[in-house]
Motif scaffolding. Structure first.
Motif, PDB file in Angstrom:
ATOM      1  N   ALA A 191       0.812  -1.221   0.000  1.00  0.00           N
ATOM      2  CA  ALA A 191       0.000   0.000   0.000  1.00  0.00           C
ATOM      3  C   ALA A 191       0.844   1.270   0.000  1.00  0.00           C
ATOM      4  N   ASN A 192       2.031   1.214   0.596  1.00  0.00           N
ATOM      5  CA  ASN A 192       2.903   2.387   0.622  1.00  0.00           C
ATOM      6  C   ASN A 192       3.692   2.566  -0.678  1.00  0.00           C
ATOM      7  N   GLY A 193       3.629   1.561  -1.544  1.00  0.00           N
ATOM      8  CA  GLY A 193       4.300   1.662  -2.835  1.00  0.00           C
ATOM      9  C   GLY A 193       3.397   2.304  -3.870  1.00  0.00           C
ATOM     10  N   PRO A 194       3.910   2.534  -5.080  1.00  0.00           N
ATOM     11  CA  PRO A 194       3.109   3.195  -6.122  1.00  0.00           C
ATOM     12  C   PRO A 194       2.034   2.271  -6.703  1.00  0.00           C
ATOM     13  N   PHE A 195       0.953   2.883  -7.169  1.00  0.00           N
ATOM     14  CA  PHE A 195      -0.075   2.189  -7.960  1.00  0.00           C
ATOM     15  C   PHE A 195      -0.014   2.784  -9.357  1.00  0.00           C
ATOM     16  N   VAL A 196       0.252   1.947 -10.348  1.00  0.00           N
ATOM     17  CA  VAL A 196       0.407   2.410 -11.728  1.00  0.00           C
ATOM     18  C   VAL A 196      -0.565   1.634 -12.611  1.00  0.00           C
ATOM     19  N   ALA A 197      -1.286   2.330 -13.472  1.00  0.00           N
ATOM     20  CA  ALA A 197      -2.262   1.678 -14.360  1.00  0.00           C
ATOM     21  C   ALA A 197      -1.951   2.021 -15.806  1.00  0.00           C
ATOM     22  N   VAL A 198      -2.153   1.043 -16.691  1.00  0.00           N
ATOM     23  CA  VAL A 198      -1.977   1.262 -18.122  1.00  0.00           C
ATOM     24  C   VAL A 198      -3.132   0.602 -18.857  1.00  0.00           C
ATOM     25  N   ASN A 199      -3.671   1.303 -19.831  1.00  0.00           N
ATOM     26  CA  ASN A 199      -4.738   0.762 -20.673  1.00  0.00           C
ATOM     27  C   ASN A 199      -4.100   0.102 -21.885  1.00  0.00           C
ATOM     28  N   CYS A 200      -4.131  -1.218 -21.912  1.00  0.00           N
ATOM     29  CA  CYS A 200      -3.458  -1.974 -22.978  1.00  0.00           C
ATOM     30  C   CYS A 200      -4.113  -1.779 -24.335  1.00  0.00           C
ATOM     31  N   ALA A 201      -5.371  -1.309 -24.344  1.00  0.00           N
ATOM     32  CA  ALA A 201      -6.073  -1.115 -25.614  1.00  0.00           C
ATOM     33  C   ALA A 201      -5.794   0.258 -26.219  1.00  0.00           C
ATOM     34  N   ALA A 202      -5.187   1.147 -25.425  1.00  0.00           N
ATOM     35  CA  ALA A 202      -5.030   2.529 -25.882  1.00  0.00           C
ATOM     36  C   ALA A 202      -3.749   2.760 -26.664  1.00  0.00           C
ATOM     37  N   LEU A 203      -2.829   1.772 -26.669  1.00  0.00           N
ATOM     38  CA  LEU A 203      -1.535   1.967 -27.313  1.00  0.00           C
ATOM     39  C   LEU A 203      -1.265   0.873 -28.341  1.00  0.00           C
ATOM     40  N   PRO A 204      -0.651   1.221 -29.464  1.00  0.00           N
ATOM     41  CA  PRO A 204      -0.230   0.185 -30.423  1.00  0.00           C
ATOM     42  C   PRO A 204       0.881  -0.662 -29.808  1.00  0.00           C
ATOM     43  N   GLU A 205       1.123  -1.831 -30.398  1.00  0.00           N
ATOM     44  CA  GLU A 205       2.045  -2.807 -29.815  1.00  0.00           C
ATOM     45  C   GLU A 205       3.425  -2.229 -29.547  1.00  0.00           C
ATOM     46  N   THR A 206       4.007  -1.500 -30.518  1.00  0.00           N
ATOM     47  CA  THR A 206       5.370  -0.981 -30.349  1.00  0.00           C
ATOM     48  C   THR A 206       5.453   0.008 -29.193  1.00  0.00           C
ATOM     49  N   LEU A 207       4.466   0.879 -29.079  1.00  0.00           N
ATOM     50  CA  LEU A 207       4.457   1.849 -27.987  1.00  0.00           C
ATOM     51  C   LEU A 207       4.148   1.183 -26.652  1.00  0.00           C
ATOM     52  N   LEU A 208       3.296   0.140 -26.667  1.00  0.00           N
ATOM     53  CA  LEU A 208       2.946  -0.549 -25.430  1.00  0.00           C
ATOM     54  C   LEU A 208       4.164  -1.216 -24.817  1.00  0.00           C
ATOM     55  N   GLU A 209       5.012  -1.841 -25.684  1.00  0.00           N
ATOM     56  CA  GLU A 209       6.223  -2.482 -25.174  1.00  0.00           C
ATOM     57  C   GLU A 209       7.141  -1.457 -24.522  1.00  0.00           C
ATOM     58  N   SER A 210       7.311  -0.316 -25.165  1.00  0.00           N
ATOM     59  CA  SER A 210       8.150   0.742 -24.602  1.00  0.00           C
ATOM     60  C   SER A 210       7.537   1.297 -23.323  1.00  0.00           C
ATOM     61  N   GLU A 211       6.210   1.421 -23.303  1.00  0.00           N
ATOM     62  CA  GLU A 211       5.527   1.954 -22.123  1.00  0.00           C
ATOM     63  C   GLU A 211       5.708   1.031 -20.927  1.00  0.00           C
ATOM     64  N   LEU A 212       5.617  -0.274 -21.164  1.00  0.00           N
ATOM     65  CA  LEU A 212       5.728  -1.243 -20.063  1.00  0.00           C
ATOM     66  C   LEU A 212       7.177  -1.457 -19.627  1.00  0.00           C
ATOM     67  N   PHE A 213       8.059  -1.646 -20.581  1.00  0.00           N
ATOM     68  CA  PHE A 213       9.426  -2.060 -20.260  1.00  0.00           C
ATOM     69  C   PHE A 213      10.449  -0.923 -20.315  1.00  0.00           C
ATOM     70  N   GLY A 214      10.064   0.234 -20.837  1.00  0.00           N
ATOM     71  CA  GLY A 214      11.005   1.324 -20.998  1.00  0.00           C
ATOM     72  C   GLY A 214      11.853   1.147 -22.242  1.00  0.00           C
ATOM     73  N   HIS A 215      12.749   2.087 -22.484  1.00  0.00           N
ATOM     74  CA  HIS A 215      13.627   1.961 -23.647  1.00  0.00           C
ATOM     75  C   HIS A 215      14.984   2.594 -23.354  1.00  0.00           C
ATOM     76  N   ALA A 216      15.964   2.100 -24.096  1.00  0.00           N
ATOM     77  CA  ALA A 216      17.317   2.638 -23.976  1.00  0.00           C
ATOM     78  C   ALA A 216      17.465   3.856 -24.883  1.00  0.00           C
ATOM     79  N   LYS A 217      18.483   4.657 -24.607  1.00  0.00           N
ATOM     80  CA  LYS A 217      18.753   5.818 -25.445  1.00  0.00           C
ATOM     81  C   LYS A 217      19.088   5.358 -26.863  1.00  0.00           C
ATOM     82  N   GLY A 218      18.454   5.966 -27.847  1.00  0.00           N
ATOM     83  CA  GLY A 218      18.713   5.629 -29.241  1.00  0.00           C
ATOM     84  C   GLY A 218      18.015   4.380 -29.716  1.00  0.00           C
ATOM     85  N   ALA A 219      17.079   3.833 -28.917  1.00  0.00           N
ATOM     86  CA  ALA A 219      16.393   2.588 -29.308  1.00  0.00           C
ATOM     87  C   ALA A 219      15.552   2.794 -30.566  1.00  0.00           C
TER      88      ALA A 219
END
Length: 455
Positions: A191-219
């Protein structure tokens, strides 16, 4: 019995006459010949209305009315007098009287006035009880409900408690899946940690992967700096994967691998990063049917479906509809700075009769609209949208007494299957369970009746 009436008149014969007539009309009544004695009795006993003369020795009926309004505003007062001037009527209304009658008393009219007063008091009591029920239910955060389906849901949430297991939250659109997810987070050890929500239907596959896992510089183009994904942002807390049933298959494979290993690889990165996150998933789709149709991976389904919470549709929650409606009235009236206090009986009946395909979200929007439009303190039927005012519930009609009107068994079955599907929001898994069929048999019957493409 229509109600318990307190009669006050300095003439005993008048008290007895009124009492006799009211008793014949199924009222219960008691009488007193002074305002002081009557007020004492009101504090010692439960009365639904007070009927008082205006001119009496000692305290007058107007003074008694003012005293009752100040200290027992839940009890309506009807004043009666032989001096039926405009000034007397105005004084009674200003004192807070519910109604005004003149002597000689016409008992039929008096009985109608008393019935209205009793009905008014009981309505106010129901409103108070609903308010208390809403307050009582707030111990589950923003989720309001006293119906058996909601009590079962609350019990399940309580028993999950401090668990860190993955939870799949299912239910029709608008039933409050994200509210339940937030409640699960607050109830957990995270409960003291963050609550994060993402709508999987709102993003295309390529952006969803970056949104969930992050990306490296220059990816990729415009990736000028390293960016942490939602898994890392939710570290030590909870991540809600909303609308997970809409996630592309290729992304499901990557998600499953991350969940199995508790590691992720940012897009364009060459190192894996461990994470500590509790996964909640939510969907309004029938994932079991999606698995059978090969639109959702079965291994991912079993991974996220450790515990399942199924949220009931609003139409199955009975008087929770009025609990929620009253809560929304209070909320939106305050925002709009309007003195709207509740909902009329007739409007309440319309709200209860409607099927609410949009569930709680639709009810909230309807009440917000009604509060904005109303000219009264109570929401009226005319404040509701046409689709609710004119709604007629659908029933499974088998036929009348005439043999020519009777339907064949196949037609009866077809109608009932469609009725059940409509009642459960077209969820084939739930419909099959209610019908006592497996899904393959249900699909076969739908195909047989030529309706599978319409559901």
């Amino acid at each position: 019995m229509y109600g318990n009436i307190l009669i006050v008149d300095d003439q005993q014969s008048m008290c007895e006459l009124i009492q006799t007539d009211l008793n014949l009309r199924s009222f219960q009544s008691s009488w007193f010949t002074s305002a002081e004695a009557a007020y004492h009795a009101l504090n010692e006993n439960e009365f639904d209305a007070v009927l008082t003369d205006i001119r009496m020795p000692g305290s007058s009926g107007i003074e008694l009315c003012e005293q009752i309004v100040a200290n027992r505003p839940d009890v309506p007062v009807i004043v009666m007098t032989a001096f039926g001037s405009l000034e007397t009527a105005v004084a009674a209304i200003r004192a807070g009287a519910f109604d005004f009658v003149t002597k000689p008393i016409e008992m039929d009219l008096l009985a109608i006035s008393l019935e209205r007063a009793v009905k008014h008091r009981r309505l106010q009591q129901q409103v108070k009880l609903l308010g208390e029920a809403v307050d009582h239910s707030r111990h589950f955060g923003e989720i309001i409900g006293e119906s058996p389906p909601m009590q079962r849901l609350f019990d399940q949430i309580s028993r999950i408690g401090e668990s860190s297991s993955s939870v799949l939250i299912t239910g029709e659109s608008g039933t409050g899946k994200e509210l339940v997810a937030r409640l699960l987070h607050r109830q957990s050890r995270r409960a003291n940690g963050p609550f994060v929500a993402v709508n999987c239907a709102a993003l295309p596959e390529t952006l969803l992967e970056s949104e969930l896992f992050g990306h490296a510089k220059g990816a990729f183009t415009d990736a000028r700096a390293e960016r942490k994904g939602l898994f890392q942002q939710a570290e030590g807390g909870t991540l809600l994967l909303d609308e997970i049933g809409e996630m592309p298959i290729a992304m499901q494979v990557k998600l499953l691998r991350a969940l199995e290993e508790n590691k992720l690889r940012p897009v364009g990165g060459d190192q894996e990063i461990e994470f500590n996150v509790r996964i909640l998933a939510a969907t309004n789709r029938d994932l079991e049917a999606a698995v059978e149709d090969q639109k959702f991976r079965d291994d991912l389904f079993y991974r996220i479906n450790v515990i399942q919470l199924e949220l009931p549709p609003l139409r199955s929650r009975g008087t929770d509809i009025l609990l929620l409606a009253r809560h929304f009235v209070t909320t939106h009236a305050k925002r709009a700075e309007k003195s709207v206090t509740s909902i009329s009986d007739q409007a309440s009946e319309k709200l209860l009769a409607y099927s609410w395909p949009g569930n709680v979200r639709e009810l909230r929007n309807v009440i917000e609209r009604a509060v904005a439009l109303t000219r009264y303190e109570l929401l009226a039927v005319e404040d509701l949208p046409d689709k609710i005012r004119d709604y007629r519930s659908s029933q499974v009609f088998i036929g009348g007494e005439d043999p020519a009107d009777l339907a064949p068994m196949d037609e009866v079955e077809r109608r009932y299957i469609l009725h059940v599907l409509s009642a459960v929001g077209d969820n084939k898994t739930t419909a099959a369970r209610i019908l006592g069929l497996d899904r393959k048999t249900l699909y076969r019957k739908l195909k047989q009746y030529g309706v599978e493409e319409n559901i």
